[in-house]
Write a protein that holds these residues in place. Sequence first.
Motif: not given
Length: 373
Positions: A141-155
């Motif tokens: 999760i720490y290496k997710l950035e940009g669109d990928a981190y937005c996806w994780w945050h929404v989920w």
Amino acid sequence: MPPSLEGPRRGQPRRNQTGPENASNAPPTQPIDPNITATIHQIMSEMLPSLVAQTVEALRQSDDGEDPNLVNQPSETQGQGTDTGGNSQEIHLWLERFHKQKPRVFILAATPVDAEDWIIHLEKIFRVLGCPDHIRVELAIYKLEGDAYCWWHVWKQAHTGVVDIGSLTWEEFKELFYQQYFSNSDKDAYGREYATIRQRDDESISDYMARFLRLASYAGIIAGIASYQTEKFKWSLNGKYRSKLINQNFTTVAQVVDAARNIERERLDTIQFKGDKDKKRKHDGSSGSFNRFKSDNSDKRRFGGSKFSGSSQSITSSNPSVTTPPIVCKECNLPHRPSPCLRMTGSCFNCGQRGHLANWIKSKLDKACPDYS
């Protein structure tokens, strides 16, 4: 007067009692065992990083207004991890080790293959470091950035209170990740491509092998056993390789690849040799034309500007699309168009007609060429 039995007066320094007369009262000294010293140094070197980390964390907590005494107390979820990082000291140590491996960040996937490559890249690092399951999720999760981190945050927001995010395992995280970036429909598409795979004309053996093996990994049990994959790889090769391998037996895909690469190298060497040969022929042809041009000019000067060199030009003028350069005749040793030698047929060297000769040729015939001027 008898000596005074009182001690030294106040203000006077006490005499040193460690003289030679009191040497027998000193405690005996023994050398320290070097093994004990080495053990102490080893224990201190092992404890020093942990003490430094605890001190840094305590200072950070004190700066944030938290109680530093609570830093080293185990939390109720220690060993399980939480969505905010679980035990901060443990995450700090694992994060430092993780960064030394220079892991790649994930922003978005241009193709589903990119998503799987990122997961494989992280799993290699986790396996080397020996990361526990819950730490793997936190580091990914720490290496997710940009669109990928937005996806994780929404989920995470959508499933808070429904799913225990703090106890999420690595396999569960991969399943969620693949649902977003590498769905079952993508895997089915790759499976269908594997069923009808063929080597393209512009595809090298190495590139085709990489594509074949990747699609076989997506196909799963559909890819078949090793012997089936070997036969499929051999029969799916381009015809320029398959025709030379069709009657040979192989047990692994690597053997087919090795044999096909040898054929590929031979073809490349042949093409390169032909290219060098054509370049040499063009070079020789250009230099030969220049030499023939010099010979024609010398012949004109030699024969007084006769129409001898016009024999090759007549071919060009009759058919402008075709140009045939003159060649040196073996009979007369002179360049002329590719036709029967006039000396052998007894024809005139100027007009090509029989019955007379050019007047610049010594002959017993009195009749000269009427076209000669």
